[in-house]
Design a protein around this motif. Structure first.
Motif, short mmCIF file in Angstrom:
data_model
loop_
_atom_site.label_atom_id
_atom_site.label_comp_id
_atom_site.label_asym_id
_atom_site.label_seq_id
_atom_site.Cartn_x
_atom_site.Cartn_y
_atom_site.Cartn_z
N PRO A 9 0.82 -1.26 0.05
CA PRO A 9 -0.05 -0.07 0.06
C PRO A 9 0.90 1.32 0.10
N LYS A 11 0.42 3.65 1.92
CA LYS A 11 0.86 4.24 3.25
C LYS A 11 2.22 3.59 3.67
N GLU A 14 4.66 6.17 2.77
CA GLU A 14 4.55 7.38 3.54
C GLU A 14 4.99 7.30 4.90
N TYR A 15 4.66 6.26 5.52
CA TYR A 15 5.19 5.99 6.78
C TYR A 15 6.79 6.02 6.79
N VAL A 22 7.69 0.23 10.30
CA VAL A 22 6.56 -0.62 9.97
C VAL A 22 6.30 -1.83 10.54
#
Length: 104
Positions: A9, A11, A14-15, A22
């Motif tokens: 994903p 995200k 982005e994380y 993560v």
């Protein structure tokens, strides 16, 4: 089609760009490979107690943050995506000329 083994994903990138490690489940082999290669998070697989996992993340947080940001820049930057897509389009058109797809 996407499965939990190949799903990555947005995200995730982005994380990393925000310097956040993560956490993922053991079925996502794509993310697990990246986590292990760059030391940017952990797998929640039940083999490691949550307390131990939290302790490891806190102990290595500064290095992990640096690794997250570096990985985001190295693997998920716009430049990387342009280069990868340019190569794919060049292969699809079989001419090998990146200019023909307007991405050079």
């Amino acid at each position: 089609f996407l499965t939990s083994e190949t799903f990555l994903p947005i995200k995730f990138a982005e994380y990393l760009a925000a310097g956040l490690p993560v956490l993922t489940h053991p079925q996502n082999s794509g993310i697990i490979d990246i986590l292990g290669k760059y030391r940017i998070g952990a797998v929640l697989d039940g083999a490691v107690a949550t307390a131990v996992l939290g302790e490891n993340l806190r102990r290595d947080k500064d290095l992990m943050r640096e690794n997250c940001i570096a990985t985001a820049h190295a693997e998920f930057s716009l430049k990387q995506f342009i280069e990868r897509y340019s190569k794919i389009y060049a292969e699809l058109t079989e001419d090998g000329d990146n200019d023909s797809v307007g991405l050079a």
